[in-house]
Design an enzyme around this catalytic site. Sequence first.
Site, short mmCIF file in Angstrom:
data_model
loop_
_atom_site.label_atom_id
_atom_site.label_comp_id
_atom_site.label_asym_id
_atom_site.label_seq_id
_atom_site.Cartn_x
_atom_site.Cartn_y
_atom_site.Cartn_z
N LEU A 1 25.05 45.75 45.09
CA LEU A 1 23.82 45.23 44.92
C LEU A 1 22.99 45.57 43.66
O LEU A 1 21.93 45.47 43.33
CB LEU A 1 22.99 46.20 45.97
CG LEU A 1 23.23 45.68 47.42
CD1 LEU A 1 22.75 46.58 48.56
CD2 LEU A 1 22.41 44.40 47.51
N ASN B 1 29.45 51.50 42.81
CA ASN B 1 29.26 51.29 41.23
C ASN B 1 28.05 51.06 40.60
O ASN B 1 28.09 50.08 39.89
CB ASN B 1 30.70 50.54 40.64
CG ASN B 1 30.38 49.19 41.22
OD1 ASN B 1 29.62 48.76 42.21
ND2 ASN B 1 31.11 48.24 40.34
N ASP C 1 35.61 51.07 44.21
CA ASP C 1 35.80 49.71 44.07
C ASP C 1 34.92 49.31 42.71
O ASP C 1 33.79 49.91 42.21
CB ASP C 1 34.95 48.84 45.15
CG ASP C 1 35.18 47.56 44.54
OD1 ASP C 1 36.19 46.99 44.60
OD2 ASP C 1 34.10 46.83 44.49
N HIS D 1 39.94 42.93 48.70
CA HIS D 1 40.16 41.84 48.20
C HIS D 1 41.70 41.27 47.82
O HIS D 1 42.22 41.41 46.74
CB HIS D 1 39.44 41.44 46.87
CG HIS D 1 39.31 42.72 46.06
ND1 HIS D 1 40.17 43.50 45.60
CD2 HIS D 1 37.75 42.98 45.31
CE1 HIS D 1 39.49 44.11 44.89
NE2 HIS D 1 38.27 44.11 44.80
N ASP E 1 32.63 40.28 47.85
CA ASP E 1 32.59 40.61 46.72
C ASP E 1 31.60 40.38 45.93
O ASP E 1 31.74 40.26 44.51
CB ASP E 1 34.07 40.65 46.15
CG ASP E 1 34.22 41.63 44.71
OD1 ASP E 1 33.45 42.62 44.52
OD2 ASP E 1 35.14 41.43 43.96
#
Lengths: 426, 308
Positions: free
Chosen positions: A64, A95, A153, A233, A306
């Site tokens: 986001l 992150n 991530d 992923h 993702d």
Amino acid sequence: MDRLLLRGARVVDPASGLDGVRDVLVAGGRIVSVAAGITERPPVTIDLDGLVLAPGFIDMHVHLREPGQEHKETIASGCAAAAAGGFTAIASMANTEPVNDCRAVTEMILAEARRHGSVRVYPVGAVSKGLEGRELAPIGEMVEAGAVAVSDDGRPIEDASLMRRALQYARLFGIPVLAHEEDPSLVGDGVAHEGPVAARLGLPGWPAAAEDSMIARDLLLAEDVGGRLHIQHVTTGRGLELIRWSRARGVPVTCEVTPHHLTLTDEAIEGFGTNYKMNPPLRTEEDRRALVGALAGGEVDAVATDHAPHHRDEKAVEFRQAPFGVVGLETAVPVLLDRLVRTGEVPLPALVAALSTGPARALGVAGGRIAPGEPADFTVLDLERERTVEAAGFRSRASNTPFEGWSLTGWPVMTVVAGRVIHDSR
Amino acid sequence: MSAPPRHLLGTRGLPAERALEILETAESFREVSLRPIKKVPALRGKTVVNLFVEPSTRTRVSFELAAKRLSADAVNLSGSASSLRKGETLADTARTLEAMHPDVIVIRHPEPGAAHLLARHTRAAVVNAGDGTHEHPTQALLDAMTIRHHFGRLAGLKVVLVGDIAHSRVARSDIHLFRTLGAEVTVCGPPTLIPLGIEDLGVRVAYRIEEAVEGADVVMALRMQLERQRGGFVPSLAEYSRLFGLTAERIERMAPDGIVMHPGPMNRGIEIGGEVADGPRAVITEQVENGVAVRMAVLYLLAGADGG
């Protein structure tokens, strides 16, 4: 209060094995009944003849960018993009700047989502403080504040013992560790799948083994210490084989694949288009087929986008200089319906399961099921709707999509969260 | 007939007829450089910008001379002097240059794909003068021209490229062009310097140089980039030289009239022995000489004959 009838849709609910025309009655944000020919006529009745009603889609892998990089995306714009793309809930990665590695940031994300967001936002806390891969972040306080999982991530957890401790410690709270699998020492300065295409383009290669060896490591750690491991992923056929092997040994590992890895290969980077630069990189046709097969066969728990928004200027540079990542919230559902369901490669219920039931289970959140008592979160699909992807019309602040200009049949047309219609383009 | 391509971004996908057209045009320009007045008016009034973001004296001088011998106005922009050093993006630089209406932009850049990026942002014809480890098409054309001088053809020749294939734009451009023109190409070097999947370009891979050069018509030694040694691709330059250096003894295995090439600049004693570089098989200075003619042909065909 706020009773609502959704009438005459083809209800596809893999969790209960239902695929047939039904009415769904909703009250107080929850499902009251699911039956053919409900006679009650509440104040609001929505006719869904000819459309598919599915459990609300959950994207368990979204960036986001707020706090810190609001020029790329905000919680509000990301939620709007999710709603337009047919998602009723999203999990937001840690992150941000500052990193979501403490109660204050988790609370801020949830407060902002309540204020401006239309969809449910599930914050994912960092595994390590500052995503630095050295010390565990205060996982307990983040879970108390509302985090549903932990993940570094965007970065792998290089230190095997930290990963091991994270799996052990997360057990206390029953939350999964979402793992970005990449061995940086093997990736080096790699930007494209190592193989003929990278060789031809003179781009530094990113070996499949850089992903597979980390998957193998984490599967072994999860088997040793328990804990809920979720592999993010997955892009290689060999990675899937490793997961199969581990499951056969009784390890309850879950995994996700992305729409872009399901529909594109490394051939797409010919011409150096930076909207095909992602992490992990696009791989071979053989890998792509393996992912599609696993999705069709129900071995993949979730399809996750993702969603990685970047500003246009940041992508308008040389391939090696461009940031990794593409947006996905507004294209995932039509791309998958058109390229995998319409072609017959993936049955609709299998896709619906990977977009709803699977991610709900993997994250341990509510939803993913159309049954009395469940939250009234729905995604409505029009399998005949034709439209062309135009990034200029995205709700997202970013337009870094690899699917620009694709003409697609099968679009989400309505999104309902807790019995409230938050998007309707029927 | 379809319109000729506006740019020269690489030799991959360059049709054989177009490549031969460039080579034949280059032949006719070769003679210009031998005249007392080394100038023809072919591109009078045209503007050629040499945008050299990565330094390269020999290629820049070669392009500059080519432009000037065709009477074009040539402007040189170097990386250190340009605003690229001040944080401006390549796309911005392209827009700025665009406003000055150049006819051709020659670009040398450390990033693979930079010429493609530039081509998307300008109406000028773009010539790739080397983009990172991707392509260097005019080098391949001058190599082909040199080979044709000796053999009259490329079809059926056995060509061997020795050295750091992974990081060589020359190798890629040579492979595409030589294959298009009918040569058999073998690449030879340590496995760490041969990219995985290179066979897809239609080449044979060999790891023993003695075997690779056996009966070869052309052997091209590639520059061993000294910094690669620190990257751990080979244990030492001495070992590299021992295993893959072009020595007099090794080139004895070539076809009797075989030639030895090098795109320069050479590391004597590493990838090529001094006795080979200066020996009768070496055609290295001829390559440089052909460079100007090839670049004249490319500029002329893009800005004059077709593009004007």
